[in-house]
Design an enzyme around this catalytic site. Sequence first.
Site, PDB file in Angstrom:
ATOM      1  N   GLU A  80      -5.233  -8.647   0.730  1.00 18.42           N
ATOM      2  CA  GLU A  80      -6.008  -8.255   1.917  1.00 18.42           C
ATOM      3  C   GLU A  80      -7.472  -8.195   1.627  1.00 18.42           C
ATOM      4  O   GLU A  80      -7.970  -7.458   0.583  1.00 18.42           O
ATOM      5  CB  GLU A  80      -5.457  -7.046   2.438  1.00 18.42           C
ATOM      6  CG  GLU A  80      -4.323  -7.334   3.251  1.00 18.42           C
ATOM      7  CD  GLU A  80      -3.448  -5.896   4.016  1.00 18.42           C
ATOM      8  OE1 GLU A  80      -4.446  -5.136   4.367  1.00 18.42           O
ATOM      9  OE2 GLU A  80      -2.329  -5.941   4.045  1.00 18.42           O
TER      10      GLU A  80
ATOM     11  N   GLU B 250       0.779  -1.292   0.163  1.00 16.13           N
ATOM     12  CA  GLU B 250       0.002  -0.046  -0.077  1.00 16.13           C
ATOM     13  C   GLU B 250       0.800   1.129   0.162  1.00 16.13           C
ATOM     14  O   GLU B 250       0.956   2.071   0.980  1.00 16.13           O
ATOM     15  CB  GLU B 250      -1.150  -0.082   1.313  1.00 16.13           C
ATOM     16  CG  GLU B 250      -2.004  -1.341   1.278  1.00 16.13           C
ATOM     17  CD  GLU B 250      -3.095  -1.122   2.074  1.00 16.13           C
ATOM     18  OE1 GLU B 250      -3.123  -0.154   2.846  1.00 16.13           O
ATOM     19  OE2 GLU B 250      -3.869  -1.705   2.144  1.00 16.13           O
TER      20      GLU B 250
HETATM   21  C1  GBH Z   1      -4.640  -2.120   5.561  1.00 18.41           C
HETATM   22  O1  GBH Z   1      -4.688  -0.731   5.455  1.00 18.41           O
HETATM   23  C2  GBH Z   1      -3.156  -2.614   5.979  1.00 18.41           C
HETATM   24  O2  GBH Z   1      -2.388  -3.180   4.740  1.00 18.41           O
HETATM   25  C3  GBH Z   1      -3.135  -3.490   7.258  1.00 18.41           C
HETATM   26  O3  GBH Z   1      -2.004  -3.481   7.846  1.00 18.41           O
HETATM   27  C4  GBH Z   1      -4.321  -2.809   7.961  1.00 18.41           C
HETATM   28  O4  GBH Z   1      -4.253  -3.479   9.287  1.00 18.41           O
HETATM   29  C5  GBH Z   1      -5.674  -3.244   7.345  1.00 18.41           C
HETATM   30  O5  GBH Z   1      -5.792  -2.666   6.036  1.00 18.41           O
HETATM   31  C6  GBH Z   1      -6.787  -2.664   8.202  1.00 18.41           C
HETATM   32  O6  GBH Z   1      -6.810  -1.261   8.390  1.00 18.41           O
HETATM   33  O7  GBH Z   1      -9.495   6.703   9.558  1.00 18.41           O
HETATM   34  O8  GBH Z   1     -10.768   7.716   7.673  1.00 18.41           O
HETATM   35  O9  GBH Z   1      -8.569   8.295   8.266  1.00 18.41           O
HETATM   36  C7  GBH Z   1      -5.726  -0.152   5.041  1.00 18.41           C
HETATM   37  C8  GBH Z   1      -5.674   1.264   4.790  1.00 18.41           C
HETATM   38  C9  GBH Z   1      -5.161   3.451   5.576  1.00 18.41           C
HETATM   39  C10 GBH Z   1      -7.425   2.534   5.638  1.00 18.41           C
HETATM   40  C11 GBH Z   1      -5.742   4.504   6.712  1.00 18.41           C
HETATM   41  C12 GBH Z   1      -7.938   3.221   6.620  1.00 18.41           C
HETATM   42  C13 GBH Z   1      -7.230   5.510   7.808  1.00 18.41           C
HETATM   43  C14 GBH Z   1      -8.889   6.096   7.180  1.00 18.41           C
HETATM   44  N1  GBH Z   1      -6.003   2.012   5.576  1.00 18.41           N
HETATM   45  N2  GBH Z   1      -6.981   4.665   6.609  1.00 18.41           N
HETATM   46  S1  GBH Z   1      -9.424   7.287   8.264  1.00 18.41           S
END
Ligand code: GBH
Length: 481
Positions: free
Chosen positions: A387, A199
Site C-alpha cells: 500500500e 497491519e
Molecule cells: C492502511 O492503514 C490500511 O491498510 C487501509 O485499510 C487504509 O484505508 C489505509 O491505510 C489509509 O488509511 O488519526 O492520528 O489517530 C493505515 C493505518 C491506522 C493510519 C490509523 C492512521 C490513525 C491515525 N492507519 N491511523 S490518527
Amino acid sequence: MKRITRRQFGKSMAAVAAAGYASSLFPHRAWAERTPLNLTFPEGFKWGCATAAYQIEGGAKADGRGPSLWDVFSHTPGKTHNGDTGDVADDSYHLYKTDVQLLKALGVQTYRFSISWSRVFPEGKGKLNQKGLDYYNNVVDELLANGITPYITLFHWDTPAGLRGGWQSRDTSKAFADYAAFMGKHLGDRVKHWMTTNEFVCFTDLGYKQGTFAPGLKLADGPVNQIRHHAILAHGLGVQALRANTPAGTQVGLAENATVWVPIMESDADIKAAQRATRLMNAPFLTALMEGKYIDEYLEHEGANAPKVEPGDMEAIASPLDFVGLNIYTPSYVRADDSPLGFVVEKMPTSYPHMASPWIQISPECIYWGVRNVCDLWSPKGIYITENGTSSDDVLESDGHVYDVDRVMYLRNHLANLHRASAEGYPVQGYFLWSLMDNFEWADGYSKRFGIHYVDFKTEKRTPKQSAYWYKDLIEHNTVV
Ligand code: GBH
C-alpha cells in the site's frame, strides 16, 4: 532581489562556522554512496492497486454473510465519523465486474484485495457459506479473464464477530489457520500470491489498547501483548496452512505497516540509528517474524507483561516468507546519539506539512527507507509495496473531472524514491497503490477519500481522477514521469 557574490557567501559561511555548529548534536558525517537517477523500473515490475473487503464490498448482509467486529463497531454510536458504516460502501459485492474494468483500463498487472472471512464462514469457523465462496471464485475468475493477477489478503481487520473473545483468544489464531487452509485449497489453483494479515498494529493496539478501531477496547499492556502474540501466531499458522494447501511455487507473505525510520542525514551513523529504531520499534511484530524471537530489549521492557509463548509458536511465527509487503504512508525521523539505544527520535515541528489526513506527514523518501531498513536488517527474498497513497480533498468539478494535483505530487515523489531502492538492488517486485477507488476509511468513515477513482456514494458511479490518468501513463511507460 539583492544578490551576494561568491566571496560574500564564503565569508558568511565562515562566520557561521566560527560561531560554531553544535558539534556534539550534529557532528560532521561522511555521505553514504549515491546512485544517479534513472526512473525506469526493471522489466517485469508489477504495478497494481489495493483495496480491502470491508472498505469496498458492502453487501453486509447479502447471501448469508455473517457480521464482523467492524460491522458491530461501526454500528455503535460515536465510533466512526458521522456514524458511517460499511453496509453499502462501494457495493463492490455487486459491482465487481465494473471494478475489474477500472483495473483493466488502468493497465495494472495486479490487484490486491481481501476476503471477508465472515462472508465465507459467517461465524468464523464451522459452517461454510457457499455463496460467499462463490463470490470470491467469481472475482478471481473475472480478474484472470481480464489479464490481471490476483493478490489476496486473507485478513484485513474484519474479524468474524462469532469468534468468541476475538484476538484475546488464542483459538482465533487457530481458526484463522483453518480458514487460510480452506481458502488455499479452494482458490490456490488460480491464486498464486497470498498475504496472511494486514497491519498487525491496527487490529491489535488500535482495537484493544487505543480503542479507536474495532472492537474499541482499552486493555492493559499485559493483555495487549498477548493479543499481539495471537495476531503474529495467526500469521505464522496461516503461512503453514497456505503452504500445506497450495501448489508448489505459491508465493506467501503479509502486508505490514512497520514504522518507517528515516535517518535525518544520510550518514553511516544515522543510517545505523534508523536500522536500530526499525528493529526495536517493530519488536512485537515484524522483528519477531524475521528473527523468530522477541528481542531482549522488548522482553526486558515489558517484564511481567511480556506475552506467554507456547512451544512451537516462534517456529510458526518465523515461517519463511517469499516476500514482505510494506504499507508505507508516512515517516518517523531519527538520528544517532550516544544513549544506550544509539538513536533518538526527532521531534516533529508543528509546521511539518501533511496531506488531507493529518497523520500522513509528507516524506517521499520514507518509501526508500522503509524498503532499505527492512532489507538491510533481514534480507527478505522479495519486497512489495502493498500500500501507498494518500487522501485528498477531492472535488468532482462541473466539467466532470477531479483535479487531485496533491495526490499526483505525493505519488510521483514516492515512486521516484521507490525507484531509487530498486536501482540500488533492493528486491522490490511490485507496487500497489492505495486505493483503486474511494471507500469506507474505517473510523474516518466516508470523510476521507483515498481513491484514484472518485466514488459518488449515492449513485456508486466511479470517475477516474487526474491521478488515475497519471498512473495509467506511468504503468504504460514503466517509468516515473
Ligand atoms: C492502511 O492503514 C490500511 O491498510 C487501509 O485499510 C487504509 O484505508 C489505509 O491505510 C489509509 O488509511 O488519526 O492520528 O489517530 C493505515 C493505518 C491506522 C493510519 C490509523 C492512521 C490513525 C491515525 N492507519 N491511523 S490518527
